[in-house]
Design a protein around this motif. Structure first.
Motif, PDB file in Angstrom:
ATOM      1  N   SER A  10      13.162  39.195  17.833  1.00  0.00           N
ATOM      2  CA  SER A  10      13.536  40.488  18.402  1.00  0.00           C
ATOM      3  C   SER A  10      12.417  40.927  19.329  1.00  0.00           C
ATOM      4  N   ALA A  12      11.300  43.485  22.938  1.00  0.00           N
ATOM      5  CA  ALA A  12      11.605  44.515  23.926  1.00  0.00           C
ATOM      6  C   ALA A  12      11.768  43.865  25.293  1.00  0.00           C
ATOM      7  N   GLN A  17      15.899  46.546  23.425  1.00  0.00           N
ATOM      8  CA  GLN A  17      15.533  45.577  22.399  1.00  0.00           C
ATOM      9  C   GLN A  17      16.608  44.508  22.266  1.00  0.00           C
TER      10      GLN A  17
END
Length: 239
Positions: A10, A12, A17
């Motif tokens: 995960s 940004a 995101q």
């Protein structure tokens, strides 16, 4: 963490995101299902890839000739790109994606098709905005050869011609900007595009302001969550 679910990565990104997840749903068989989410929104799942593959097979079926140069806009989980490489006429494939994170998942082989794409010398990842490159024919899609033209451009980024992954993408769907993209196609080159919705008559009319032939295909596939068949569309346009 449960063996039925894992968040692999995960990160940004400029769009928000982005996460890569893997899950198993025992009722649907003992297989790994890969998913990509942008924030809280599901972008794609390896459960539903028939239309993404059909984007390549239908689009390339309309292309004449050999030793083809092809652009795929949107890497996703790699199904459109791999389906394109299954066509033996492909000499080179440029896969354009705006998110370095997504390209990294494939280069690092965190997704199943990364190994296939990395092993094929015809494949090349291009980090950049498809829409910026599409509307700048003097520069074009190939960072190694400005102004290069292609036999086909296959697009799978937005949800539909009126539902956008990024609101800024809306300006692409005009006669002016589609015409700029079409300058990067060779004579009788093909532009094909995926949509999650059934064919849109207004969008077909818009495409006909740029292309000499426009066809819409409905792709059906099984969706166990809906208890039956689901549909997507593929637009195929010839310059």
């Amino acid at each position: 963490m449960s063996r039925l679910f894992e968040e692999i990565d995960s990160q940004a990104t400029p769009l928000g995101q982005v996460s890569l997840r893997r899950r198993t749903i025992p009722a649907l068989g003992n297989r790994d299902i890969y998913e990509v989410k942008l924030g809280d929104e599901f972008l794609m799942s390896s459960m539903f890839v028939a239309a993404e593959e059909a984007l390549s097979t239908l689009g390339l079926a309309a292309v004449q000739g050999e030793s083809l140069s092809v652009v795929v806009g949107g890497l996703g989980l790699g199904y459109t790109a791999v389906a394109a490489l299954n066509d033996e006429r492909i000499a080179e494939l440029l896969v354009v994606d705006a998110l370095e994170t997504v390209i990294g998942w494939h280069r690092d082989e965190l997704v199943p098709l990364g190994k296939t794409l990395n092993a094929d010398s015809r494949n090349r990842y291009v980090l950049g905005s498809f829409f910026d490159l599409a509307t700048d024919p003097q520069t074009g899609f190939d960072p190694e050869q400005a102004g290069k033209t292609f036999d086909a451009i296959l697009l799978d980024i937005d949800h539909s011609p009126s539902e956008y992954l990024n609101p800024a993408n809306a300006s692409f769907y005009t006669t002016e900007n589609l015409s700029l993209m079409a300058q990067q196609l060779r004579p009788q080159g093909v532009f094909a595009m995926w949509s999650q919705n059934l064919p849109d008559a207004e969008f077909e009319a818009l495409l006909k302001t740029v292309f000499t032939r426009v066809e819409s295909h409905v792709v059906t596939f099984d969706n166990p969550f809906q208890g039956g068949e689901a549909t997507n569309s593929v637009y195929v346009c010839v310059k």
